[in-house]
Design a protein around this motif. Sequence first.
Motif, PDB file in Angstrom:
ATOM      1  N   UNK A   1       0.810  -1.197   0.124  1.00  0.00           N
ATOM      2  CA  UNK A   1       0.026  -0.077  -0.036  1.00  0.00           C
ATOM      3  C   UNK A   1       0.782   1.232   0.046  1.00  0.00           C
ATOM      4  N   UNK A   2       1.996   1.417   0.500  1.00  0.00           N
ATOM      5  CA  UNK A   2       3.012   2.345   0.474  1.00  0.00           C
ATOM      6  C   UNK A   2       3.479   2.722  -0.782  1.00  0.00           C
ATOM      7  N   UNK A   3       3.730   1.621  -1.703  1.00  0.00           N
ATOM      8  CA  UNK A   3       4.292   1.701  -2.834  1.00  0.00           C
ATOM      9  C   UNK A   3       3.392   2.041  -4.117  1.00  0.00           C
ATOM     10  N   UNK A   4       1.977   1.662  -3.914  1.00  0.00           N
ATOM     11  CA  UNK A   4       1.060   1.912  -4.920  1.00  0.00           C
ATOM     12  C   UNK A   4       0.983   3.339  -5.354  1.00  0.00           C
ATOM     13  N   UNK A   5       0.994   4.588  -4.379  1.00  0.00           N
ATOM     14  CA  UNK A   5       0.886   5.773  -4.938  1.00  0.00           C
ATOM     15  C   UNK A   5       2.037   6.413  -5.725  1.00  0.00           C
TER      16      UNK A   5
ATOM     17  N   UNK B   1       4.451   3.809  -7.301  1.00  0.00           N
ATOM     18  CA  UNK B   1       5.186   2.766  -8.318  1.00  0.00           C
ATOM     19  C   UNK B   1       3.891   2.473  -9.155  1.00  0.00           C
ATOM     20  N   UNK B   2       2.742   2.628  -8.651  1.00  0.00           N
ATOM     21  CA  UNK B   2       1.545   2.017  -9.591  1.00  0.00           C
ATOM     22  C   UNK B   2       1.209   0.550  -8.910  1.00  0.00           C
TER      23      UNK B   2
ATOM     24  N   UNK C   1       6.970  -5.966  -6.693  1.00  0.00           N
ATOM     25  CA  UNK C   1       8.181  -5.753  -5.684  1.00  0.00           C
ATOM     26  C   UNK C   1       7.653  -6.328  -4.451  1.00  0.00           C
ATOM     27  N   UNK C   2       6.560  -6.532  -3.915  1.00  0.00           N
ATOM     28  CA  UNK C   2       5.993  -7.265  -3.164  1.00  0.00           C
ATOM     29  C   UNK C   2       6.052  -8.869  -3.011  1.00  0.00           C
TER      30      UNK C   2
END
Length: 475
Positions: free
Chosen positions: A437-441, A443-444, A451-452
């Motif tokens: 959820x931290x990467x979504x904004x 990285x898309x 990545x996860x």
Amino acid sequence: MTETVTTPAVRAPAASPALSGPGLFTVLLAAALPLVDFFIVNVALPTIGADLAAGEAVLELVVAGYGVAYAVLLVLGGRLGDLFGRRRLFLGGMAAFGVTSLACGLAPGAWSLVAARVAQGASAAAMLPQVLATIQAATSGPRRARAMSLYGATAGLSMVAGQILGGVLVAADIAGSGWRSIFLVNVPVVLVGLVLAVRFVPETRSQRPEPVDGPGTVLLAASLLTLLVPLTEGRAAGWPLWTWLSLAAFPFVAGAFYAVERRADRQGRTPLVPPSLFAVASLRRGLVLMLPFSIGFSGFMFVIALVLQRGAGLGPVPAGLALAPMAVAFLFTSLAGPRLIARYGTRVIAVGSVLQGVGILLIVLAAWRDWPHLGFGSLLPGAAVAGAGQALQLPNLMRIVMSEVPPARAGVGSGVMVTTQQSALALGVATLGTLFLSLVPHQGMRDALVITLLVQLAGIALTGLLSLRLPRTVG
């Protein structure tokens, strides 16, 4: 006249009651319920949020409140079963699970749902340790090995089936109940389980019941709370000061718990988690493997539910059924597990980690190639291979952990094992879920998923490498 002296007959200790086939079915049904309910809400969260006007932080509490209460009280539940009788605790915990499930299904608001979920987790903690303890105390030899394998298969299948069942029930909207049916469905299952348990589950208890360790119980609860609560709520709450203070306190509270338990063990008293129990190599090494496995499993299930609904735009049913190949592969592979472990030993677990890793890589490839058109077809190869790999690991790990635990300590042993598993499941949602959820904004969603999954792949590799340190054969 000679006096006849009669010597009182020496009564042999009563043999442990045997667990029949219907009894084993009943305890395995009870083992499935808490794990199904941990995962069943994943695909229902968007619907719950819309219906109850609940924000993201409250929705995370619906998941975390259950998981944390469950994890915190499991060892205590095992100890109480040893003390008062496992069948009694099993019946009481199952009845309470049914009542709290009804409260979840009838909750008028978001916060009342959170409260009911916490109570539901506490009920599960009273019921579940009695399952493993009963198997350990009321079976032996090949029957115990088979029962433990079935328990592990039930646990793994329940985690995948919960997500599938959640999607089906939400979409079915039975009698207009919507998301509430995912909790209400427990009530008739519990009623059937109680009827079967009264007739078929034998009463067992420790021959030397140990009193509850008050300081140990408080410190274990504080340790798990200071770790799990900030990790599960921190991101949604914006990482306020209390989350960092809580995480900073965790190592000190955990150290105090260990010191108290070690002192009690050395003084001949009865600690909640006896450090001497970890002298059993199979238990210690099996628990170490269970941590990365369970963290990755729950993190994957949480993330894939979000990806399929929010990213790929699937409804609850297609999102749930996309994981059906994983459930089917897990079921059939787990049935072969006992034969494979008997023939090839614990190297089966290393093979399972390789298979799971290949499955995750196939899912990464599908996400990279087909985004955003993910669904049943594109996920089928990876989900099936990963499910087969998981089935070679989880049931056998559970069997290894409990293989050398003395029957007198079956309750505390099962409590420690399930607490480790449940804490790791909660950590998986907190860590891999927070990472995603931290990467979504930035990285898309596709790149955040990739990545996860690659981070999860590192945990799978760790499980495989650690499994090489297990003894080749299982008792």
